[in-house]
Design a protein around this motif. Structure first.
Motif, short mmCIF file in Angstrom:
data_model
loop_
_atom_site.label_atom_id
_atom_site.label_comp_id
_atom_site.label_asym_id
_atom_site.label_seq_id
_atom_site.Cartn_x
_atom_site.Cartn_y
_atom_site.Cartn_z
N ALA A 64 25.76 39.37 41.77
CA ALA A 64 25.92 39.73 43.18
C ALA A 64 26.95 38.83 43.85
N GLY A 65 26.96 37.55 43.43
CA GLY A 65 27.93 36.60 43.98
C GLY A 65 29.36 36.98 43.65
N LEU A 66 29.58 37.60 42.48
CA LEU A 66 30.93 38.04 42.12
C LEU A 66 31.44 39.06 43.13
N PHE A 67 30.60 40.04 43.45
CA PHE A 67 31.01 41.07 44.41
C PHE A 67 31.17 40.49 45.81
N ALA A 68 30.30 39.54 46.16
CA ALA A 68 30.41 38.89 47.46
C ALA A 68 31.69 38.08 47.57
N ALA A 69 32.04 37.37 46.48
CA ALA A 69 33.26 36.55 46.48
C ALA A 69 34.50 37.41 46.67
N GLY A 77 46.48 43.02 47.04
CA GLY A 77 46.54 43.71 45.76
C GLY A 77 46.55 42.75 44.59
N THR A 78 47.26 41.65 44.74
CA THR A 78 47.33 40.65 43.67
C THR A 78 45.97 40.02 43.42
N LEU A 79 45.28 39.63 44.49
CA LEU A 79 43.97 38.99 44.34
C LEU A 79 42.92 39.97 43.84
N LYS A 80 43.08 41.24 44.19
CA LYS A 80 42.14 42.23 43.66
C LYS A 80 42.24 42.28 42.14
N LEU A 81 43.46 42.23 41.63
CA LEU A 81 43.65 42.23 40.18
C LEU A 81 43.11 40.95 39.54
N VAL A 82 43.39 39.82 40.18
CA VAL A 82 42.95 38.53 39.66
C VAL A 82 41.42 38.43 39.64
N MET A 83 40.78 39.02 40.65
CA MET A 83 39.33 38.93 40.75
C MET A 83 38.62 40.11 40.07
N GLY A 84 39.40 40.87 39.29
CA GLY A 84 38.82 41.99 38.56
C GLY A 84 38.39 41.57 37.16
N LEU A 85 39.11 42.03 36.15
CA LEU A 85 38.76 41.71 34.77
C LEU A 85 38.74 40.22 34.45
N PRO A 86 39.66 39.40 35.01
CA PRO A 86 39.62 37.97 34.69
C PRO A 86 38.31 37.27 35.08
N LEU A 87 37.59 37.82 36.05
CA LEU A 87 36.28 37.26 36.40
C LEU A 87 35.15 38.03 35.73
N PHE A 88 35.36 39.32 35.54
CA PHE A 88 34.34 40.16 34.93
C PHE A 88 34.06 39.74 33.49
N ALA A 89 35.13 39.51 32.72
CA ALA A 89 34.97 39.19 31.29
C ALA A 89 34.16 37.91 31.05
N PRO A 90 34.50 36.78 31.72
CA PRO A 90 33.69 35.57 31.50
C PRO A 90 32.23 35.75 31.89
N LEU A 91 31.98 36.53 32.94
CA LEU A 91 30.60 36.73 33.38
C LEU A 91 29.82 37.56 32.36
N VAL A 92 30.48 38.53 31.75
CA VAL A 92 29.85 39.29 30.67
C VAL A 92 29.49 38.36 29.51
N ALA A 93 30.43 37.46 29.18
CA ALA A 93 30.20 36.51 28.08
C ALA A 93 29.02 35.60 28.38
N VAL A 94 28.97 35.07 29.60
CA VAL A 94 27.87 34.17 29.98
C VAL A 94 26.53 34.92 29.92
N THR A 95 26.53 36.15 30.45
CA THR A 95 25.31 36.94 30.44
C THR A 95 24.85 37.20 29.01
N TRP A 96 25.78 37.53 28.14
CA TRP A 96 25.45 37.80 26.74
C TRP A 96 24.88 36.56 26.05
N LEU A 97 25.48 35.41 26.30
CA LEU A 97 25.01 34.17 25.69
C LEU A 97 23.60 33.82 26.18
N VAL A 98 23.35 34.05 27.45
CA VAL A 98 22.02 33.77 28.00
C VAL A 98 20.99 34.71 27.38
N VAL A 99 21.36 35.97 27.22
CA VAL A 99 20.44 36.94 26.61
C VAL A 99 20.12 36.53 25.18
#
Length: 259
Positions: free
Chosen positions: A199-204, A222-244
């Motif tokens: 939820a914090g990702l979407f809020a940020a 537009g630039t920050l939308k791209l930067v805050m897209g996949l570059p933040l999504f991918a690490p969060l997926v990795a962290v979630t997977w490691l926690v699981v």
């Protein structure tokens, strides 16, 4: 003839039908788990964390489909800015952006590949473009994205605080745990915080991008939308997977799991 109920009558009675009926949380969790599995997040496959993240992003094609339309819009609009007015060529930027998304969809259709992601991207780009074209404001191209972030972020936040965190529902059914994780304090706590982080990702995104929208700074937005897209999504997926993986160590019985 005896009026005593038969065993099969009892089994088909109201009480048994109630027991067989899944709850709303189970239906929702199963749907989330199924969606995660289709996205490549299936622990039964025994894939590495890196492979899981790559699948979640859709590989190179998924990255291009997610990034290229927005990147082309930003570059085209920035390059065509008229120093006298400070505005770029909105129509050209929108046409090129939607056109690229449409090409990706057509390519998938011709190759007879799954088109859900491409069609979803095309619809999102098309709606944003229509809104910007209708209002005549380039910055309004990003408004649908704000709405999406509000909806997703709110849903995640609310689910966490009512005791049914969305991440827990998805992971529970993905790992074959159903809703049994709610009886485990450790898992409940971890899923709560994972959901809060998502939820914090979407809020940020909103906190950073909305002020740029108000300032009508299309290039930076537009630039920050791209930067805050996949570059933040991918690490969060990795962290979630490691926690699981840490929560469900039995999956580690497969020596190839999570290497």
């Amino acid at each position: 003839m005896s009026d005593s109920p038969r065993p099969d009558d009892a089994a088909s009675g109201p009480e048994s039908r109630d027991v067989a009926q899944p709850s709303a949380s189970e239906v929702f969790g199963a749907a989330l788990g199924g969606a995660a599995r289709r996205a490549g997040l299936d622990p039964a496959e025994g894939k590495s964390t890196g492979h899981v993240v790559w699948r979640a992003m859709g590989g190179w094609r998924g990255i291009f489909e997610s990034v290229l339309p927005g990147l082309v819009f930003v570059i085209t609009y920035t390059v065509t800015i008229d120093p006298a007015t400070g505005d770029g060529d909105l129509l050209l930027s929108l046409v090129l952006s939607v056109g690229i998304a449409a090409i990706f969809t057509v390519v998938r259709l011709i190759a007879r590949q799954p088109i859900a992601a491409a069609v979803g991207g095309l619809v999102a780009v098309g709606v944003a473009a229509a809104f910007a074209a209708f209002t005549g404001e380039a910055s309004n191209n990003f408004v649908p994205g704000f709405v999406t972030n509000v909806v997703y972020g709110s849903a995640l936040l609310i689910s966490a605080f009512v005791g049914w965190p969305i991440i827990g529902l998805a992971v529970g059914f993905l790992m074959g745990d159903g809703t049994a994780w709610r009886r485990d304090k450790r898992k409940r706590r971890v899923f709560f915080w994972l959901t809060i982080v998502w939820a914090g990702l979407f809020a940020a995104r909103l906190l950073v991008q909305v002020p740029l929208y108000v300032a009508d700074n299309v290039t930076a937005l537009g630039t920050l939308k791209l930067v805050m897209g996949l570059p933040l999504f991918a690490p969060l997926v990795a962290v979630t997977w490691l926690v699981v993986r840490a929560l469900y160590p039995r999956a580690d019985r497969d020596p190839s799991y999570g290497r």
